[in-house]
Scaffold this active site. Sequence first.
Site, PDB file in Angstrom:
ATOM      1  NE  ARG A 161     -11.627  -7.362  -6.022  1.00 17.71           N
ATOM      2  CZ  ARG A 161     -12.221  -6.207  -6.339  1.00 17.71           C
ATOM      3  NH1 ARG A 161     -12.954  -6.120  -7.426  1.00 17.71           N
ATOM      4  NH2 ARG A 161     -12.072  -5.144  -5.585  1.00 17.71           N
ATOM      5  CE  LYS A 188      -9.264  -3.012  -5.990  1.00 13.85           C
ATOM      6  NZ  LYS A 188      -9.623  -1.914  -5.050  1.00 13.85           N
ATOM      7  CG  ASP A 245      -3.420  -4.343   2.454  1.00 14.92           C
ATOM      8  OD1 ASP A 245      -2.718  -4.420   3.485  1.00 14.92           O
ATOM      9  OD2 ASP A 245      -4.513  -4.932   2.333  1.00 14.92           O
ATOM     10  NE  ARG A 246      -3.768  -1.823   8.921  1.00 12.41           N
ATOM     11  CZ  ARG A 246      -3.422  -2.081  10.187  1.00 12.41           C
ATOM     12  NH1 ARG A 246      -2.933  -3.269  10.517  1.00 12.41           N
ATOM     13  NH2 ARG A 246      -3.538  -1.132  11.110  1.00 12.41           N
ATOM     14  CG  ASP A 287      -8.524  -1.764   1.974  1.00 17.01           C
ATOM     15  OD1 ASP A 287      -9.473  -2.252   1.326  1.00 17.01           O
ATOM     16  OD2 ASP A 287      -7.342  -1.859   1.606  1.00 17.01           O
ATOM     17  CB  SER A 306     -10.769 -10.530   2.036  1.00 18.58           C
ATOM     18  OG  SER A 306     -10.816 -10.745   0.650  1.00 18.58           O
TER      19      SER A 306
END
Length: 244
Positions: A11, A13, A100-101, A120, A123
Amino acid sequence: MILYIDFGNTRVKWRLMRSSERIDGGVADLTVPEPFHSLQKYAGEVVCVCVSTVASEANRNILEAAIARVTPAPVRFYWSESERDGLKNSYQDVSKMGADRWHAMVAAWGRFRAGCAIVDAGSAVTVDYIDDRGHHIGGFILPGLRMMRRSLKLDAARIGFDADEQLDTRPGKTTGECANHGLAWLTEGVVRHTHRDVATYELQHVLVTGGDAQRFIGLGLQAEYCPELVLDGLNRVAAQDGLV
């Protein structure tokens, strides 16, 4: 205005900001024809697009093409760093850590300046710990719920079951119950280990984000739900770099 994008494995965001004011936001899927259609009305006002991503180069190209259809603004990708605002990465090769981490940790550290655990639940499930000095203690990467379901269906072909969202961790009495309860049982194990580590490392805050965050909370994770934690960190990085 600046468009911030958290592009994961499944996805996208996004958040549109004018200085510190949130103008709009949403969740998109790159498989639909125009994932950013609702941004058309802002096209002339967007001056920059900031992206945090773990996606492949091919998917990044798809993302850039989708952005280009709604705004000509330049796209800037942000990656993991060795240090930011007092937060120190434990990786020797920071390019190996998913952006992202890192951005989720930047957001948590910037907010609390104290020991934190960040879960988190996307996926893949990632768990990262920061001590009260801002040092990344380390973390874990685990298959997420959809990945585990897909593995059971594809890699163990004789296990046929219909997925459901129940959070029952009792032993199952049908194949469907055994599989679905087993997945919840595994998630509950992650929750227990996270709580144990939080106590061991004396961390004051636990944050959870990602599409399956509520599942973790439902299975007992004592955490604050932060649905846009990666975007929060990306926003902070861009501001410190003078883009805001």
